[in-house]
Design a protein around this motif. Structure first.
Motif, PDB file in Angstrom:
ATOM      1  N   LEU A 107      13.663  40.651  40.592  1.00  0.00           N
ATOM      2  CA  LEU A 107      14.124  39.400  39.974  1.00  0.00           C
ATOM      3  C   LEU A 107      13.382  38.194  40.538  1.00  0.00           C
ATOM      4  O   LEU A 107      13.106  37.228  39.831  1.00  0.00           O
ATOM      5  CB  LEU A 107      15.628  39.243  40.195  1.00  0.00           C
ATOM      6  N   SER A 108      13.074  38.251  41.829  1.00  0.00           N
ATOM      7  CA  SER A 108      12.404  37.119  42.467  1.00  0.00           C
ATOM      8  C   SER A 108      11.024  36.859  41.885  1.00  0.00           C
ATOM      9  O   SER A 108      10.605  35.707  41.737  1.00  0.00           O
ATOM     10  CB  SER A 108      12.298  37.387  43.976  1.00  0.00           C
TER      11      SER A 108
ATOM     12  N   GLY B  86      11.712  35.520  34.706  1.00  0.00           N
ATOM     13  CA  GLY B  86      13.030  34.921  34.519  1.00  0.00           C
ATOM     14  C   GLY B  86      13.373  33.877  35.547  1.00  0.00           C
ATOM     15  O   GLY B  86      14.191  32.997  35.308  1.00  0.00           O
ATOM     16  N   THR B  87      12.728  33.946  36.723  1.00  0.00           N
ATOM     17  CA  THR B  87      12.993  32.964  37.762  1.00  0.00           C
ATOM     18  C   THR B  87      11.871  31.935  37.867  1.00  0.00           C
ATOM     19  O   THR B  87      11.790  31.204  38.847  1.00  0.00           O
ATOM     20  CB  THR B  87      13.171  33.660  39.125  1.00  0.00           C
TER      21      THR B  87
ATOM     22  N   VAL C  65      14.663  29.183  43.963  1.00  0.00           N
ATOM     23  CA  VAL C  65      15.560  29.584  42.884  1.00  0.00           C
ATOM     24  C   VAL C  65      16.740  30.318  43.478  1.00  0.00           C
ATOM     25  O   VAL C  65      16.588  31.142  44.395  1.00  0.00           O
ATOM     26  CB  VAL C  65      14.834  30.491  41.858  1.00  0.00           C
ATOM     27  N   PHE C  66      17.931  30.003  42.981  1.00  0.00           N
ATOM     28  CA  PHE C  66      19.147  30.683  43.419  1.00  0.00           C
ATOM     29  C   PHE C  66      19.683  31.520  42.260  1.00  0.00           C
ATOM     30  O   PHE C  66      19.825  31.029  41.139  1.00  0.00           O
ATOM     31  CB  PHE C  66      20.201  29.659  43.853  1.00  0.00           C
ATOM     32  N   PHE C  67      19.954  32.801  42.521  1.00  0.00           N
ATOM     33  CA  PHE C  67      20.489  33.663  41.470  1.00  0.00           C
ATOM     34  C   PHE C  67      21.256  34.805  42.124  1.00  0.00           C
ATOM     35  O   PHE C  67      21.282  34.945  43.364  1.00  0.00           O
ATOM     36  CB  PHE C  67      19.363  34.210  40.580  1.00  0.00           C
ATOM     37  N   GLY C  68      21.876  35.649  41.298  1.00  0.00           N
ATOM     38  CA  GLY C  68      22.608  36.806  41.807  1.00  0.00           C
ATOM     39  C   GLY C  68      24.044  36.829  41.336  1.00  0.00           C
ATOM     40  O   GLY C  68      24.508  35.966  40.580  1.00  0.00           O
ATOM     41  N   ASP C  69      24.788  37.833  41.794  1.00  0.00           N
ATOM     42  CA  ASP C  69      26.210  37.967  41.483  1.00  0.00           C
ATOM     43  C   ASP C  69      26.890  38.712  42.623  1.00  0.00           C
ATOM     44  O   ASP C  69      26.247  39.104  43.604  1.00  0.00           O
ATOM     45  CB  ASP C  69      26.410  38.701  40.147  1.00  0.00           C
TER      46      ASP C  69
ATOM     47  N   HIS D   2      23.856  37.598  46.409  1.00  0.00           N
ATOM     48  CA  HIS D   2      23.340  36.280  46.015  1.00  0.00           C
ATOM     49  C   HIS D   2      22.027  36.045  46.755  1.00  0.00           C
ATOM     50  O   HIS D   2      21.914  36.312  47.959  1.00  0.00           O
ATOM     51  CB  HIS D   2      24.363  35.203  46.323  1.00  0.00           C
TER      52      HIS D   2
ATOM     53  N   SER E  83      15.481  32.481  46.534  1.00  0.00           N
ATOM     54  CA  SER E  83      14.097  32.965  46.424  1.00  0.00           C
ATOM     55  C   SER E  83      13.122  31.793  46.515  1.00  0.00           C
ATOM     56  O   SER E  83      13.306  30.762  45.868  1.00  0.00           O
ATOM     57  CB  SER E  83      13.905  33.708  45.095  1.00  0.00           C
TER      58      SER E  83
ATOM     59  N   LYS F  60      28.336  33.734  48.665  1.00  0.00           N
ATOM     60  CA  LYS F  60      27.659  32.788  47.778  1.00  0.00           C
ATOM     61  C   LYS F  60      27.709  31.366  48.320  1.00  0.00           C
ATOM     62  O   LYS F  60      26.688  30.665  48.374  1.00  0.00           O
ATOM     63  CB  LYS F  60      28.304  32.850  46.397  1.00  0.00           C
TER      64      LYS F  60
END
Length: 463
Positions: free
Chosen positions: A92-93, A97-98, A107-111, A116, A119, A145
């Motif tokens: 993902l990093s 998409g990032t 960039v901050f993402f995750g679930d 979480h 990157s 998070k």
């Protein structure tokens, strides 16, 4: 800090993947991990993914003696469940998409299921890669998070420094290669440069110990992150907690007169702040007297500093660092009247022509001498004695002053952190509604009976 920090790159052969992972081990021992088997099972054929860490090709580790935590760096995360999360985060990093195409982005993402991630993507120069650069990222993977969001400014600042350091080394390697072969020579030389070959980070940067350096950076981030922001157990809504501000701290509330104004203005320069640490106090008084000065300042024993303002001013500025900012109004620099000594001021400096009280258990006197006597420029008088067990705050301050690796600037930062930590503890205890609640809070905050003198003094001035 319960997190994993990993260096990822986009491999021409294997796609996005993590190549260097650092994590904290607390309950797991190194002996219980089959590091050699784990790392060999994950080896890949290309040189960019299959590199050597140095003497020990399986892992680099270090230990923090104070907390007991062990920091381990490997090619793949040592715990299988963590390794899967890091693998997904790496994809993902470095995916579109990032917006990984932008150099230096955060960039901050995750679930909650996959964790979480913060990157940080960047590119390293490589004359043998497509587009003459390779895409890398540094990710911080964490389950909490809100903790990650709160600590993001701290992490972003230092991750940027790490990437800048790598880019500078790669740029130097590129310049060396360009000086050896011009662009025309590279085009005419055929396969050697036209064939895109993958190169490891060690080859890109030219640094033999690059992975040891990364381990040092990532381990420090994991250790410092846990101390930069800590979680506290609280009961119910606490509207009395002061709002946190990320801006510049307010001006110091020191009381002064016109004769000391030029000195006040000169010390307000942030660039000069590093020259005024607690080590200045230690250089003025004897070693055994330094601990006494700190104890009196922290516990509310009145300190009277007498002498030429040009000599006493810097000493007073250093004493100020032993009190939280809301208590700086208890200091009076270069008092012009004797009645100031009998007032509520706890730390006061006066000139030689003003009479001062004799030293007693409640009055600590420091006289700056016109001439050195037996190699000392001050005379210290206090009939009181230090307790057998010193407050924890004072013990940590003395330890910080003795730390040889601390520069003056670092020592100032550490002093401020310790003072702020205990200011918050006292504020919490002040708002306990009953003795029983206060007792529970003391256990949670780690307050011991020998800390009570500091609690009693600060508690009357912090609200």
């Amino acid at each position: 800090m319960n997190a994993v920090i990993a260096l990822c790159h986009f491999c021409e052969a294997h796609g996005p993947c993590a190549i260097f992972c650092t994590q904290t081990l607390r309950d797991t021992k190194l002996e219980d991990l089959s590091l050699e088997q784990q790392q060999q099972s994950q080896q890949k054929s290309c040189s960019s993914c299959n590199y050597s860490m140095g003497r020990n090709n399986n892992a680099i580790y270090s230990r923090d003696t104070e907390s007991g935590a062990t920091f381990v760096s490997t090619k793949v995360a040592v715990l299988p469940e963590v390794a899967n999360l890091v693998k997904q985060a790496a994809v993902l990093s470095l995916s579109n998409g990032t917006d990984a195409t932008k150099d230096g982005e955060f960039v901050f993402f995750g679930d909650s299921a996959r964790g979480h991630i913060l990157s940080h993507t960047f590119r390293l120069s490589d004359l043998q890669a497509r587009g003459y650069s390779q895409l890398f990222s540094i990710i911080v993977l964490m389950k909490d998070k809100y903790f990650l969001l709160n600590i993001k400014p701290f992490l972003a600042e230092h991750l940027k420094k790490v990437s800048t350091e790598l880019q500078a080394a790669a740029r130097k390697t590129k310049e060396t290669e360009e000086s050896t072969y011009s662009e025309r020579q590279r085009r005419l030389s055929g396969a050697q440069f036209l064939m895109h070959t993958s190169r490891s980070l060690l080859e890109l940067t030219g640094e033999e110990h690059i992975f040891a350096q990364l381990h040092s950076h990532f381990s420090w981030l994991l250790l410092a992150g846990s101390r930069f922001l800590t979680e506290h157990v609280t009961f119910g809504n606490l509207p009395w907690l002061p709002p946190q501000s990320s801006g510049r701290p307010p001006a110091q509330r020191l009381t002064y007169n016109s004769s000391t104004l030029p000195m006040i203005e000169s010390i307000d320069d942030p660039d000069l702040e590093e020259f005024f640490s607690l080590r200045h106090l230690k250089s003025v008084v004897r070693k055994e007297e330094f601990a006494t000065v700190c104890y009196c300042a922290l516990t509310g024993v009145k300190i009277v500093v007498r002498g030429d303002p040009r000599k006493t001013f810097r000493f007073m500025v250093c004493l100020k660092k032993l009190l939280p900012e809301p208590m700086h109004n208890l200091m009076r620099i270069d008092a012009q009247h004797q009645h100031s000594i009998s007032s509520e001021y706890k730390i006061i400096s006066v000139s030689n022509d003003i009479a001062v009280p004799m030293a007693s258990n409640s009055v600590f006197r420091i006289d700056f001498l016109d001439k050195h006597v037996n190699g000392h420029e001050v005379s210290v008088k206090w009939p009181g004695e230090l307790p057998r067990k010193l407050p924890d705050l004072m013990v940590k301050l003395l330890k910080a002053v003795e730390e040889k690796n601390f520069t003056e600037l670092v020592l100032n930062k550490q002093t401020k952190v310790l003072i702020e930590e205990w200011k918050n503890k006292v504020t919490c205890l002040n708002h306990a509604k009953s003795t029983s609640v206060q007792g529970k809070l003391k256990k949670v905050l780690g307050v011991q009976p020998h800390d009570q003198p500091v609690i009693n003094y600060w508690g009357t001035h912090l609200h």
